[in-house]
Design a protein around this motif. Sequence first.
Motif, PDB file in Angstrom:
ATOM      1  N   VAL A 181      11.179   1.599  -5.274  1.00  0.00           N
ATOM      2  CA  VAL A 181      10.668   0.464  -4.617  1.00  0.00           C
ATOM      3  C   VAL A 181      10.927   0.719  -2.904  1.00  0.00           C
ATOM      4  O   VAL A 181      12.335   0.807  -2.597  1.00  0.00           O
ATOM      5  N   VAL A 182       9.874   0.591  -2.339  1.00  0.00           N
ATOM      6  CA  VAL A 182      10.249   1.050  -0.726  1.00  0.00           C
ATOM      7  C   VAL A 182      10.608  -0.311  -0.040  1.00  0.00           C
ATOM      8  O   VAL A 182      10.425  -1.242  -0.463  1.00  0.00           O
ATOM      9  N   ASP A 183      11.317   0.048   0.890  1.00  0.00           N
ATOM     10  CA  ASP A 183      12.014  -1.152   1.703  1.00  0.00           C
ATOM     11  C   ASP A 183      10.761  -1.655   2.676  1.00  0.00           C
ATOM     12  O   ASP A 183      11.074  -2.953   3.068  1.00  0.00           O
ATOM     13  N   LYS A 184      10.114  -0.970   3.345  1.00  0.00           N
ATOM     14  CA  LYS A 184       9.485  -1.369   4.418  1.00  0.00           C
ATOM     15  C   LYS A 184       7.958  -1.763   4.257  1.00  0.00           C
ATOM     16  O   LYS A 184       6.964  -1.147   4.336  1.00  0.00           O
ATOM     17  N   ILE A 185       7.710  -3.189   3.919  1.00  0.00           N
ATOM     18  CA  ILE A 185       6.329  -3.765   4.027  1.00  0.00           C
ATOM     19  C   ILE A 185       6.339  -4.142   5.202  1.00  0.00           C
ATOM     20  O   ILE A 185       6.975  -5.187   5.538  1.00  0.00           O
ATOM     21  N   GLU A 186       5.396  -3.777   6.049  1.00  0.00           N
ATOM     22  CA  GLU A 186       5.538  -3.953   7.632  1.00  0.00           C
ATOM     23  C   GLU A 186       4.114  -4.612   8.115  1.00  0.00           C
ATOM     24  O   GLU A 186       4.497  -4.965   9.318  1.00  0.00           O
ATOM     25  N   GLY A 187       3.053  -4.548   7.588  1.00  0.00           N
ATOM     26  CA  GLY A 187       1.899  -5.054   8.151  1.00  0.00           C
ATOM     27  C   GLY A 187       1.182  -5.986   7.043  1.00  0.00           C
ATOM     28  O   GLY A 187       1.138  -5.837   5.865  1.00  0.00           O
ATOM     29  N   PHE A 188       0.622  -7.044   7.938  1.00  0.00           N
ATOM     30  CA  PHE A 188      -0.130  -8.062   7.125  1.00  0.00           C
ATOM     31  C   PHE A 188      -1.248  -8.813   8.093  1.00  0.00           C
ATOM     32  O   PHE A 188      -0.871  -8.897   9.193  1.00  0.00           O
ATOM     33  N   THR A 189      -2.331  -8.851   7.569  1.00  0.00           N
ATOM     34  CA  THR A 189      -3.194  -9.484   8.168  1.00  0.00           C
ATOM     35  C   THR A 189      -4.258 -10.411   7.311  1.00  0.00           C
ATOM     36  O   THR A 189      -4.338 -10.248   6.046  1.00  0.00           O
ATOM     37  N   ILE A 190      -5.014 -11.096   7.761  1.00  0.00           N
ATOM     38  CA  ILE A 190      -6.220 -11.887   7.196  1.00  0.00           C
ATOM     39  C   ILE A 190      -7.506 -11.866   7.851  1.00  0.00           C
ATOM     40  O   ILE A 190      -7.643 -11.887   9.014  1.00  0.00           O
ATOM     41  N   ASP A 191      -8.368 -11.159   6.822  1.00  0.00           N
ATOM     42  CA  ASP A 191      -9.793 -10.789   7.660  1.00  0.00           C
ATOM     43  C   ASP A 191     -10.722 -12.250   8.067  1.00  0.00           C
ATOM     44  O   ASP A 191     -10.455 -13.100   7.578  1.00  0.00           O
ATOM     45  N   ALA A 192     -11.800 -11.770   8.393  1.00  0.00           N
ATOM     46  CA  ALA A 192     -12.999 -12.983   8.606  1.00  0.00           C
ATOM     47  C   ALA A 192     -13.323 -13.381   7.379  1.00  0.00           C
ATOM     48  O   ALA A 192     -14.152 -14.573   7.469  1.00  0.00           O
ATOM     49  N   ASN A 193     -13.217 -13.061   6.042  1.00  0.00           N
ATOM     50  CA  ASN A 193     -13.578 -13.335   4.917  1.00  0.00           C
ATOM     51  C   ASN A 193     -12.317 -14.145   4.151  1.00  0.00           C
ATOM     52  O   ASN A 193     -12.510 -14.273   2.879  1.00  0.00           O
ATOM     53  N   ASN A 194     -11.433 -14.277   5.080  1.00  0.00           N
ATOM     54  CA  ASN A 194     -10.108 -15.135   4.516  1.00  0.00           C
ATOM     55  C   ASN A 194      -9.284 -14.378   3.243  1.00  0.00           C
ATOM     56  O   ASN A 194      -8.741 -14.593   2.625  1.00  0.00           O
ATOM     57  N   ILE A 195      -9.527 -12.887   3.418  1.00  0.00           N
ATOM     58  CA  ILE A 195      -8.753 -12.055   2.606  1.00  0.00           C
ATOM     59  C   ILE A 195      -7.689 -11.447   3.117  1.00  0.00           C
ATOM     60  O   ILE A 195      -7.536 -11.264   4.356  1.00  0.00           O
TER      61      ILE A 195
END
Length: 724
Positions: free
Chosen positions: A684-698
């Motif tokens: 299990v990796v420690d670094k979940i570092e990026g998150f975003t929500i796109d123009a289609n709400n995904i």
Amino acid sequence: MLRHGFKRTLLASCLLSAAFSVQADSFQRIASFPVAKNLGPHTLETETSAEIITATADGNTLIYSDSPLGGIGFVDIKNAKHPKAKGFLDLNGEPTSVATVGKWVVAGVNTSESYTKPSGYLAIADVASQKVIQHCELGGQPDSVAVSKDGRYIAVAIENERDEDLNDGAIPQLPAGYVVIIEFDQASGTCQKTHNIPLTGLADIAPTDPEPEFVAFNDHNEVVITLQENNHIVIVDAKTAKVTNHFSAGEVDLSNIDINKDGALTFASSLKAVKREPDAVKWLDNDRFVIANEGDYQGGARGFTIFNKQGEVLFESGASFEHEVVRVGHYPGKRSGKKGSEPEGLEVGRFNGQTYIFVMSERGSVVGVYKDTGAVPELVQMLPSGIAPESAIAIPSRNLIATANEKDLIEDKGPRSHVMLYQLDDKAPSYPQIQSNLDKSGAPIGWGALSGLAADPKQAGKLYAVSDSFYSSQPAIFTIDATQAPAQITNKLVVTRDGKPAEKLDLEGIVADPKGGFWLASEGNEKKEVPHAIYHVAESGEIDQTIPFPAELLENQERFGAEGITLVDDLLWIAVQRPWKDDPKTASKLLKYDLNSQQWSAAHYPLEEAKQGWMGLSEITAHNGHFYILERDNQLAESAKVKRLYKVEISSIKTAKLGQELPTVSKELIYDFLPELKAQNGVVVDKIEGFTIDANNIGYAVTDNDGVDDSTGETFFFKVDKFK
């Protein structure tokens, strides 16, 4: 509790792109076993390593050599999805290789006093009792061990390895190596007769000092032997104990490769006449064999080659295997240099009538799986592995393959050495979940250490990511097409200052500017003179505006600064990873910068309690009146507890000027990524570092693979449906 209505969707559950074989069958990782579990209560302070691995005839027990501990470990895989510790046998020396024959396990054990006084023996042990019943003296330092298919012969490569600190490791360095053929009585488990076969005078390179590396039998009891430093291959008939053929491993020309240790990941160089210098070798049938070209001495061929036993090259991978390593983000840019990803280990197995070749990149921590077609091998998939896969064993009777991953990062509190198990089934490959395309020149787009994620404001499924300071010599913005599976990195835009790759950056956050270009958050490091700052870059990648952190903020600065950035109207919001000197230990700052008034203010974000290590923020993204914030601990493997997404209502946030008492925001738990991370059946990796929500709400999230430096190199890319 989590809010309802979110689906867990793994993007890589769909079909792979055309780069991989279009077929249903693939190998899926089903389990990982940290070999430190074989040590009982001493697991926390003892280094251990799984290096060469084998399996019993029934396929229910794995056995691996462990050099640091001086013995061999046993793993019960009757239930392959839940491997169990089965014991450890001390061999009073350094085991270099293991193989099984009947009810016995045989291990080469190095007992050398020095490089010039090599010695070793072959241990014969009963698998059931885990007791040594015989020592067969070898007269030198053993490396690889192999057993003939009929169990009549054991071959041992006596390497008598060179001292890499003597004369820069140049050979010759006597005494010379040789090969031992042992006539073995399988009923009693005893060595009957030993034949020492000299290999001097064969190779053009250092003919007085052959250094045999790896041995393998075909069905006719012929042994193929690699002499890595000598760049030579030898065929021996075990029955007569004589050399029947030998030839140079040859050279290869390479193009579109990276030969610099600068971390820039630029695949535009070429090398001519590179020595292959093979390590592992395996027979494909009774006439053909495949070699892994590690190139550890003077080479750097970074691929694999298929020969027949007459010495003809039937296939050469060139740089193609390495390009696939690059595309899945496993290229070790700061360690590679002219050696590249260093394919070292090999395995060949026949599953359901199809022969597969497994090529292991030691430095890339990844395994390439190919179908043997009799001509050009067909790439099936790239398998994630533990750190530094050294060997593998195929168990076709159970549709299994196991890898031994030797690196143990106990001193750095990193991942331990693991044995990993994969099963062939009718599913599409689940890895990679993100990969790069080729650029206009036909070279792969190099990437890694993705630390921030942003969505295009208008086009659904179009994302942008940045790489962090691991690639400081070439900071970049990557364009991602998330509508495909795996997600595709389609473009790499280098961030520049005055037309040159920008220095003194540690990019951790990105947000698209609707007016054009991007806003980037750079985490500072006072010791390395990297400033805490915000940058605006034009669509060309050139920095056209710099916003330094104010003095009243910097007077309390710490190493862990800006980790995410987002934009609401004309307000930039920045998530600071960890508390600074003026913060309580349980809260970090959300900074607000008004682009019009150029004024700073802030609020506190309450952190979860850290059971081990520390807790911090990794990302902030604005969507429909809310901030979505990634919060995580810095723990991995079994210690990982918090990899979560929280929501904060923007209209409820009150801020204060810097230096004043800061209000604290209220947060709501929205999503937990830990189940996805555990579902990979690896570390299990420690670094979940990026998150975003796109123009289609995904929603989309990505992990940071630390540039394959002391990590498994795995990057996971998750999709979350759907945000209102």
